[in-house]
Enzyme design. Sequence first.
Site, short mmCIF file in Angstrom:
data_model
loop_
_atom_site.label_atom_id
_atom_site.label_comp_id
_atom_site.label_asym_id
_atom_site.label_seq_id
_atom_site.Cartn_x
_atom_site.Cartn_y
_atom_site.Cartn_z
N HIS A 100 25.17 0.65 15.74
CA HIS A 100 23.95 0.45 14.95
C HIS A 100 24.29 0.22 13.48
CE1 HIS A 100 22.35 3.05 18.35
NE2 HIS A 100 21.56 1.99 18.41
N MET B 12 30.34 1.12 22.55
CA MET B 12 29.58 2.25 22.01
C MET B 12 28.17 2.27 22.58
SD MET B 12 30.83 2.93 18.21
CE MET B 12 32.58 3.02 17.85
N SER B 13 27.71 3.45 22.90
CA SER B 13 26.37 3.64 23.46
C SER B 13 25.96 5.08 23.22
CB SER B 13 26.41 3.37 24.97
OG SER B 13 25.24 3.90 25.58
#
Length: 300
Positions: A35, A182-183
Amino acid sequence: MIEHVETFAGTRDLQRARGGSIGLVPTLGFLHEGHSALIQRARSECDVVTVSVFVNPLQFGEGEDLDRYPRDIERDSTIAAAAGADLVFAPALTEMFPVAPVTTVSLEALTDTLTGKSRPGHFAGVATIVTKLFAGLQPDRAYFGRKDAQQLAVVTRLASDLSFPVRVVGCPIIREADGLAMSSRNTYLNDLERRAATSLSRGLMAAADAVERGTLDAETLEAIAYDAMSSEHLVEPEYAELHDAHSVVHLNTVDRDSFLAVAGRLGETRLIDNVHFDVTDEGIVIDRGIRSQQTESGQS
Ligand code: PAF
């Protein structure tokens, strides 16, 4: 100082007061480096950067992780500010849905495959909330990760079909140092699952290597990616498939902009990943994502 706003009207007023082009980074919250990369990209291209944080119930199916989805708005605001956001729009459920909605935005032609097949209703939930964000916040540019390639195709198409004056910008996947995409859902994995989860990206990188060597046949590439997941007993592979990046139709060969997508389950956790192939006049440009320079965080 970042401003934290809970209403569409308040956010719009602040955006207008700051003036210039508006960049939106829509999120479910529990922000990670992926993000931050989207926010930094928005910061470099827009005058005002708004991050929305909303755990959208419409996109979670029965028995999915809506209740346990990690939430921490203070942490999110700190990460968003550090990455360069001006505003965090974090609406309450009652701001988003003062009454239960009866309107749904659905793109059946793009969502009857891949994740859309195993999570019925998920993309209608995503498309409906993104439509509300575009209508309510009126961004000039909106930033989405390429990790959910099907979502990116859906959002790009809905913006065009519904004539939103927004440019949808797809950004590279950000990976942990060992390759795992990425999560926020990586937080659900225990140590053994976390290690086994690298098989998703391992298979994709091996398939990308094969494309570099000239193998363009979908069946071969899909088998490379699928077999890497199958080699880990903790991973239950769901699919490894090559699809058109725009129409999301299944392809037999890498002959246009496309992505090789994988999905697999580790216990209760479902993970997705992909590599993108951009077919240009000069050849195929492979987007494998970007590996984080930071040491493995284990979270994200
Ligand atoms: O990718 C996500 O985080 C979500 O699906 C989105 C786009 C914020 C819609 O809720």
